[in-house]
Design a protein around this motif. Structure first.
Motif, PDB file in Angstrom:
ATOM      1  N   VAL A 431     -19.621  18.453  21.801  1.00  0.00           N
ATOM      2  CA  VAL A 431     -19.144  19.740  21.283  1.00  0.00           C
ATOM      3  C   VAL A 431     -17.888  19.462  20.475  1.00  0.00           C
ATOM      4  O   VAL A 431     -16.921  18.887  20.984  1.00  0.00           O
ATOM      5  CB  VAL A 431     -18.822  20.744  22.407  1.00  0.00           C
ATOM      6  N   GLY A 432     -17.904  19.875  19.205  1.00  0.00           N
ATOM      7  CA  GLY A 432     -16.756  19.649  18.334  1.00  0.00           C
ATOM      8  C   GLY A 432     -15.925  20.905  18.131  1.00  0.00           C
ATOM      9  O   GLY A 432     -16.216  21.972  18.680  1.00  0.00           O
ATOM     10  N   ILE A 497     -21.365  25.153  23.220  1.00  0.00           N
ATOM     11  CA  ILE A 497     -21.170  24.623  24.576  1.00  0.00           C
ATOM     12  C   ILE A 497     -22.442  24.817  25.400  1.00  0.00           C
ATOM     13  O   ILE A 497     -22.870  23.913  26.132  1.00  0.00           O
ATOM     14  CB  ILE A 497     -19.962  25.315  25.239  1.00  0.00           C
ATOM     15  N   ALA A 498     -23.079  25.970  25.257  1.00  0.00           N
ATOM     16  CA  ALA A 498     -24.338  26.211  25.972  1.00  0.00           C
ATOM     17  C   ALA A 498     -25.413  25.222  25.519  1.00  0.00           C
ATOM     18  O   ALA A 498     -26.199  24.717  26.322  1.00  0.00           O
ATOM     19  CB  ALA A 498     -24.801  27.648  25.740  1.00  0.00           C
ATOM     20  N   ARG A 499     -25.435  24.940  24.238  1.00  0.00           N
ATOM     21  CA  ARG A 499     -26.395  23.969  23.703  1.00  0.00           C
ATOM     22  C   ARG A 499     -26.143  22.583  24.290  1.00  0.00           C
ATOM     23  O   ARG A 499     -27.080  21.858  24.625  1.00  0.00           O
ATOM     24  CB  ARG A 499     -26.287  23.931  22.173  1.00  0.00           C
ATOM     25  N   ALA A 500     -24.868  22.209  24.411  1.00  0.00           N
ATOM     26  CA  ALA A 500     -24.524  20.916  25.016  1.00  0.00           C
ATOM     27  C   ALA A 500     -24.908  20.875  26.494  1.00  0.00           C
ATOM     28  O   ALA A 500     -25.343  19.842  27.010  1.00  0.00           O
ATOM     29  CB  ALA A 500     -23.032  20.642  24.840  1.00  0.00           C
ATOM     30  N   LEU A 501     -24.750  22.006  27.186  1.00  0.00           N
ATOM     31  CA  LEU A 501     -25.120  22.057  28.604  1.00  0.00           C
ATOM     32  C   LEU A 501     -26.623  21.886  28.788  1.00  0.00           C
ATOM     33  O   LEU A 501     -27.085  21.250  29.743  1.00  0.00           O
ATOM     34  CB  LEU A 501     -24.669  23.388  29.217  1.00  0.00           C
ATOM     35  N   PRO A 513     -12.932  21.662  22.763  1.00  0.00           N
ATOM     36  CA  PRO A 513     -14.065  22.581  22.906  1.00  0.00           C
ATOM     37  C   PRO A 513     -13.667  24.040  23.027  1.00  0.00           C
ATOM     38  O   PRO A 513     -14.503  24.920  22.841  1.00  0.00           O
ATOM     39  CB  PRO A 513     -14.734  22.099  24.197  1.00  0.00           C
ATOM     40  N   THR A 514     -12.417  24.323  23.366  1.00  0.00           N
ATOM     41  CA  THR A 514     -11.989  25.719  23.538  1.00  0.00           C
ATOM     42  C   THR A 514     -11.010  26.140  22.456  1.00  0.00           C
ATOM     43  O   THR A 514     -10.284  27.116  22.611  1.00  0.00           O
ATOM     44  CB  THR A 514     -11.334  25.900  24.918  1.00  0.00           C
ATOM     45  N   ALA A 515     -11.008  25.417  21.319  1.00  0.00           N
ATOM     46  CA  ALA A 515     -10.001  25.669  20.287  1.00  0.00           C
ATOM     47  C   ALA A 515     -10.116  27.064  19.685  1.00  0.00           C
ATOM     48  O   ALA A 515      -9.125  27.646  19.270  1.00  0.00           O
ATOM     49  CB  ALA A 515     -10.123  24.617  19.188  1.00  0.00           C
ATOM     50  N   SER A 516     -11.327  27.626  19.663  1.00  0.00           N
ATOM     51  CA  SER A 516     -11.533  28.911  18.996  1.00  0.00           C
ATOM     52  C   SER A 516     -11.718  30.068  19.978  1.00  0.00           C
ATOM     53  O   SER A 516     -12.154  31.154  19.581  1.00  0.00           O
ATOM     54  CB  SER A 516     -12.762  28.823  18.072  1.00  0.00           C
ATOM     55  N   GLN A 536     -21.444  14.068  35.338  1.00  0.00           N
ATOM     56  CA  GLN A 536     -21.442  13.347  34.074  1.00  0.00           C
ATOM     57  C   GLN A 536     -20.119  12.606  33.899  1.00  0.00           C
ATOM     58  O   GLN A 536     -19.127  12.888  34.569  1.00  0.00           O
ATOM     59  CB  GLN A 536     -21.615  14.325  32.899  1.00  0.00           C
ATOM     60  N   THR A 537     -20.145  11.676  32.942  1.00  0.00           N
ATOM     61  CA  THR A 537     -18.899  11.067  32.482  1.00  0.00           C
ATOM     62  C   THR A 537     -18.428  11.879  31.288  1.00  0.00           C
ATOM     63  O   THR A 537     -19.209  12.138  30.361  1.00  0.00           O
ATOM     64  CB  THR A 537     -19.130   9.597  32.067  1.00  0.00           C
ATOM     65  N   THR A 538     -17.171  12.287  31.302  1.00  0.00           N
ATOM     66  CA  THR A 538     -16.661  13.186  30.273  1.00  0.00           C
ATOM     67  C   THR A 538     -15.440  12.582  29.593  1.00  0.00           C
ATOM     68  O   THR A 538     -14.538  12.054  30.264  1.00  0.00           O
ATOM     69  CB  THR A 538     -16.282  14.555  30.869  1.00  0.00           C
ATOM     70  N   LEU A 539     -15.423  12.667  28.259  1.00  0.00           N
ATOM     71  CA  LEU A 539     -14.248  12.302  27.470  1.00  0.00           C
ATOM     72  C   LEU A 539     -13.915  13.495  26.588  1.00  0.00           C
ATOM     73  O   LEU A 539     -14.749  13.934  25.788  1.00  0.00           O
ATOM     74  CB  LEU A 539     -14.523  11.064  26.615  1.00  0.00           C
TER      75      LEU A 539
END
Length: 589
Positions: A431-432, A497-501, A513-516, A536-539
């Motif tokens: 997610v960008g 974010i839903a698409r990434a989930l 991911p929460t910039a907007s 998951q592993t998250t960065l």
């Protein structure tokens, strides 16, 4: 454009013809057959006129000649039709092949290179510039060969009847290609400039169109309209210069062709007036009406292939101008992570990432970071912080396989530059800051994460991303226009974010991911992300202090270096991280 560059591009264009070599040969073969039929037709017509005028032969006896002429016209018309079809197929196949080469190159170099130019420039490269190659393969290349074959056939037919007419044709023929080349050299430069201006105009127009809202807010819409108008005028002037060169080329060719045909006509005219009595190999018969008609009818046909080549020389110039940008992009040696390795990264519930002396490189081979050493444990939650330009996005891109690197970067024990990148990217959810939503329904955009996702899984993902509150009202079949028009930026972020989930990747990469999002939605989404991060592993790239406190470790980057790493409690009172925290507090206040 330098002459050496033009020669190279012409050679490059000819090298691309290999897939259609058979079709080109068939095209030339049919044209050669047509020229032989033309010689036969001319012989029939000259014989018919000689018999009818000089020998007073009855019309009934000339019927076979008329039938032969009609059959000849029909055969030549059929051949012309077949040649047009074959030429079109040649151009179409080559355009498809070259477009595929460009697409393969774009896929190979990745977004890190593509973002270096406006989208309009790539559109111009793929559409207009490739389109300008069509006539080079459909018309110019076959005609280049025919301009040598057809005149030779006609000379072979003319010389036995009248050697003077043959010499006139032979010695005047070189004038046409000489002047054609002189005009064509200038035309090639004009076409190259025209293509460059068009690519620039395409990029400018698309960028201004996308930023129209911003231009209006800053009251710069009229100013940018004038700028686009000026660029359009430059393109118009450039196009007219190209057309002037094309018309000049045609005028020069027509002039010398007319002069050459006139010389042949004058020679036969004086011969029939008795002023000239040489030219025929037979002293007894002299210069017959048959020979005069035969040579005069074939004289325009002798120059016609050269004239056609002159007309199509403009297509050659246009193709060279277009090939300059195409060949440069295709042949530029970008450093990329090759996707065709066969090692598969184990598809486990989470991934482990180990970097040793990792140096991220740009596609041009420039170093973007200093040697980096870090370890992301399975199911860990890591934050990546640093000011703009510190190298955070470069590190994300190398993990995605979009940038090459030196050193070692192992994913579950497999070196990334030796792995199958297509298989690896299937394990990543990303997610960008500015998520891309394609034109289509909300559900179609969500299914990009997992095409097999059920309605129940979609509903759960929307709830976790705090997106259900607006999708419940507008429905999953609501249309999203190109660029996400139709929903707010915050709503687009939550859909991303839903698409990434839904993707359920083993590695979750989050770039602000929460910039907007507003404060309430931001808290809810972060809570949801925290819940799914456990598997998951998250960065995550972030500047929020609240995010940093929940992380297992923090990586701090400054000017391409990894200057600090550890837990929030370990770093908050020391070094560069403490300075970033202090700056963050000031910004919030």
């Amino acid at each position: 454009m330098e002459k050496q560059r033009q020669k190279y591009l012409f050679k490059w264009l000819r090298q691309q013809q290999k897939p259609i070599k058979k079709l080109l040969t068939l095209n030339v073969g049919l044209a050669t057959l047509s020229s032989l039929i033309l010689v036969g037709q001319t012989w029939l017509l000259a014989s018919l006129l000689h018999h009818f005028i000089m020998q007073q032969t009855p019309r009934s006896e000339l019927l076979p000649y008329f039938i032969g002429l009609i059959v000849g016209f029909a055969l030549r018309a059929l051949i012309l039709y077949l040649r047009e079809r074959i030429g079109f197929n040649c151009g179409r196949q080559l355009r498809n092949i070259i477009r595929q080469q460009i697409l393969d190159k774009i896929h190979s170099v990745g977004p890190a290179t593509i973002n270096g130019k406006p989208a309009g420039s790539w559109a111009s490269l793929m559409l207009e510039q490739v389109e300008n190659l069509h006539n080079f393969y459909a018309r110019y290349l076959p005609q280049q060969m025919l301009s040598a074959i057809v005149p030779v056939i006609i000379l072979i037919a003319v010389f036995p009847l009248n050697w003077v007419a043959g010499l006139i044709l032979l010695f005047t023929a070189p004038l046409i290609p000489v002047f054609m080349i002189l005009v064509g050299l200038a035309a090639s430069d004009k076409n190259q400039q025209n293509m460059a201006i068009l690519a620039k105009l395409s990029g400018q127009f698309l960028d201004r169109l996308r930023g129209l809202e911003t231009l209006r807010l800053f009251n710069r819409a009229e100013e940018q309209t004038e700028y686009i108008e000026k660029s359009t005028e430059d393109y118009r002037i450039s196009t007219m210069d190209v057309l002037k060169m094309a018309f000049l080329s045609s005028a020069v060719l027509e002039f010398f062709t007319s002069i050459s045909i006139a010389i042949v006509a004058v020679y036969f005219g004086f011969s029939y007036l008795g002023q000239i009595d040489f030219g025929s190999f037979s002293d007894n018969t002299g210069i017959t009406l048959f020979a005069g008609f035969f040579c005069l009818i074939l004289a325009p046909e002798f120059y016609q292939p050269l004239r056609d080549l002159g007309v199509y020389y403009h297509d050659r110039a246009a193709a060279i101008g277009a090939a300059d940008a195409i060949a440069e992009f295709i042949e530029t040696d970008y450093q990329t992570v090759q996707p065709d390795h066969d090692q598969h990264i184990p598809n486990q519930s989470a991934v482990e990432i180990v970097a040793e002396n990792l140096v991220v490189l740009s596609p041009q081979g420039k170093t973007l970071t200093q040697p980096l050493n870090f370890h992301l444990a399975k199911q860990s939650h890591t934050a990546l912080v640093g000011q703009s330009g510190a190298g955070k996005t470069s590190l994300i891109n190398v993990l995605l396989g979009f940038l090459p690197y030196q050193g070692s970067l192992k994913i579950n024990g497999i070196e990334l530059n030796q792995a199958d990148l297509t298989q690896w990217r299937k394990q990543i959810a990303w997610v960008g800051q500015n998520p891309l939503l394609l034109q289509g329904t909300i559900k179609e955009n969500l299914l990009l994460g997992d095409i097999q996702a059920s309605d129940e899984q979609i509903d759960i993902a929307l709830s976790q991303a705090n997106a259900k509150e607006f999708t419940h009202h507008i429905g999953l079949n609501a249309e999203i226009k190109d660029g996400g028009v139709g929903i707010s930026v915050g709503q687009a972020q939550r859909l991303a974010i839903a698409r990434a989930l839904l993707r359920q990747g083993n590695l979750l990469l989050l770039d602000e991911p929460t910039a907007s999002l507003d404060a309430k939605s931001e808290t809810q989404v972060l809570t949801a992300l925290t819940q799914i991060n456990q598997a998951q592993t998250t960065l995550m790239i972030t500047h929020r202090i609240e995010d940093l406190k929940q992380c297992d470790q923090i990586l701090v980057m400054q000017q391409g270096q990894l200057v600090q790493q550890g837990h929030f409690e370990q770093l908050q009172q020391q070094g560069y991280f403490a300075e970033l925290l202090a700056q963050r507090h000031q910004d919030v206040q």
